[in-house]
Design a protein around this motif. Structure first.
Motif, short mmCIF file in Angstrom:
data_model
loop_
_atom_site.label_atom_id
_atom_site.label_comp_id
_atom_site.label_asym_id
_atom_site.label_seq_id
_atom_site.Cartn_x
_atom_site.Cartn_y
_atom_site.Cartn_z
N ASP A 78 6.19 -19.62 -10.81
CA ASP A 78 6.75 -18.55 -9.72
C ASP A 78 7.77 -17.61 -10.32
O ASP A 78 8.60 -16.98 -9.41
CB ASP A 78 7.36 -19.31 -8.55
CG ASP A 78 8.10 -20.35 -9.07
OD1 ASP A 78 8.91 -20.21 -10.04
OD2 ASP A 78 8.71 -21.26 -8.16
N GLN A 79 7.93 -17.47 -11.61
CA GLN A 79 8.67 -16.82 -12.41
C GLN A 79 9.93 -17.14 -12.38
O GLN A 79 10.99 -16.70 -13.29
CB GLN A 79 8.93 -15.27 -11.80
CG GLN A 79 7.63 -14.31 -11.56
CD GLN A 79 6.89 -14.19 -12.90
OE1 GLN A 79 7.52 -14.18 -13.89
NE2 GLN A 79 5.75 -14.01 -12.90
N LEU A 135 5.43 -15.79 -2.86
CA LEU A 135 5.88 -14.83 -3.65
C LEU A 135 6.54 -13.59 -2.96
O LEU A 135 7.60 -13.09 -3.34
CB LEU A 135 4.79 -14.13 -4.48
CG LEU A 135 4.11 -15.04 -5.79
CD1 LEU A 135 2.97 -14.62 -6.29
CD2 LEU A 135 5.24 -15.48 -6.68
N LYS A 136 6.17 -13.35 -1.85
CA LYS A 136 6.72 -12.36 -0.89
C LYS A 136 8.24 -12.86 -0.30
O LYS A 136 9.18 -12.06 -0.39
CB LYS A 136 5.93 -12.05 0.34
CG LYS A 136 4.56 -11.32 0.31
CD LYS A 136 3.95 -11.06 1.17
CE LYS A 136 2.52 -10.15 1.01
NZ LYS A 136 2.02 -10.21 2.12
N ASP A 145 -1.61 -2.42 -7.60
CA ASP A 145 -1.31 -1.11 -8.28
C ASP A 145 0.25 -1.29 -9.13
O ASP A 145 0.56 -0.27 -9.76
CB ASP A 145 -1.23 -0.11 -7.44
CG ASP A 145 -0.16 -0.08 -6.19
OD1 ASP A 145 0.47 -1.09 -6.13
OD2 ASP A 145 -0.24 0.58 -5.32
N GLY A 146 0.79 -2.29 -9.14
CA GLY A 146 2.03 -2.68 -9.79
C GLY A 146 3.31 -2.40 -9.05
O GLY A 146 4.39 -2.51 -9.40
N THR A 147 3.03 -1.87 -7.68
CA THR A 147 4.31 -1.48 -6.91
C THR A 147 4.82 -2.63 -6.19
O THR A 147 4.14 -3.53 -5.60
CB THR A 147 3.83 -0.36 -5.81
OG1 THR A 147 3.10 -0.87 -5.14
CG2 THR A 147 3.55 0.95 -6.58
N ASP A 148 6.09 -2.74 -5.89
CA ASP A 148 6.64 -3.89 -5.17
C ASP A 148 6.75 -3.55 -3.85
O ASP A 148 6.78 -2.32 -3.18
CB ASP A 148 8.25 -4.02 -5.53
CG ASP A 148 8.86 -5.13 -5.04
OD1 ASP A 148 8.07 -5.91 -3.94
OD2 ASP A 148 10.02 -5.12 -5.15
N GLU A 149 6.28 -4.50 -2.99
CA GLU A 149 6.00 -4.25 -1.40
C GLU A 149 7.22 -3.95 -1.02
O GLU A 149 7.27 -3.02 -0.01
CB GLU A 149 5.55 -5.65 -0.99
CG GLU A 149 5.23 -5.52 0.76
CD GLU A 149 4.80 -6.75 1.19
OE1 GLU A 149 3.85 -6.67 2.04
OE2 GLU A 149 5.59 -7.68 1.16
N ALA A 150 8.68 -4.32 -1.16
CA ALA A 150 9.79 -3.87 -0.56
C ALA A 150 10.17 -2.34 -0.96
O ALA A 150 10.63 -1.59 -0.25
CB ALA A 150 10.74 -4.94 -1.26
N ALA A 151 9.53 -1.97 -2.19
CA ALA A 151 9.54 -0.52 -2.44
C ALA A 151 9.17 0.56 -1.62
O ALA A 151 9.41 1.77 -1.46
CB ALA A 151 9.30 -0.22 -3.85
#
Length: 152
Positions: A78-79, A135-136, A145-151
């Motif tokens: 989970d990193q 993970l969220k 697409d590699g973008t962070d949801e928070a961004a």
């Protein structure tokens, strides 16, 4: 026995039967319950060895080691933490590194998770809901697409 007594005894017997059937069903479902954990949860909760659980996260990059025949070892992460998984069987075709996975099995006393089933993503955007939600929560979710949801 009067008609009223016959009716009451039939209704009582039917209610007893339904109650017994419901109780047995709930008991059977309770025996099949497996709790969902992320690797960091396993460190904190420390479930009993042999307890059936589900472990979810991402397949750690560079951790897949194939053994004899269908034996495979890999790490689920989970990193923050990783757990080594041992699996003997045929993996899903779409199983690969850095993808979402849910494994079901038991945790041995030595910390190795022995899985008897492995579920992997089925397209570019799918991740098991439990894994995606966790993970969220930890801020590690990224879209395909590699973008962070928070961004966004």
């Amino acid at each position: 026995m009067t008609r009223k007594q016959k009716r009451l005894s039939i209704i009582g017997g039917a209610m007893l039967f339904l109650g017994l059937a419901s109780g047995l069903t709930l008991y059977a479902l309770g025996q099949k319950t497996s709790y969902f954990y992320m690797p960091v949860d396993l460190k904190a909760a420390a479930p009993d060895p042999g307890q059936r659980i589900r472990l979810g996260g991402l397949v750690e990059k560079g951790s897949i080691v194939r053994g004899d025949n269908t034996e495979i070892h890999f790490s689920v992460t989970d990193q923050a933490h990783s757990v080594t998984v041992a699996y003997n069987g045929i993996l899903p075709d779409l199983f690969r590194e850095e993808q979402g996975v849910v494994t079901e099995g038991v945790l041995r006393s030595d910390g190795i998770f022995v899985a008897d089933s492995v579920l992997a993503k089925h397209d570019e955007t799918y991740m098991p809901p439990e894994v995606a939600d966790r993970l969220k929560e930890t801020g590690m979710w990224q879209h395909a697409d590699g973008t962070d949801e928070a961004a966004q």
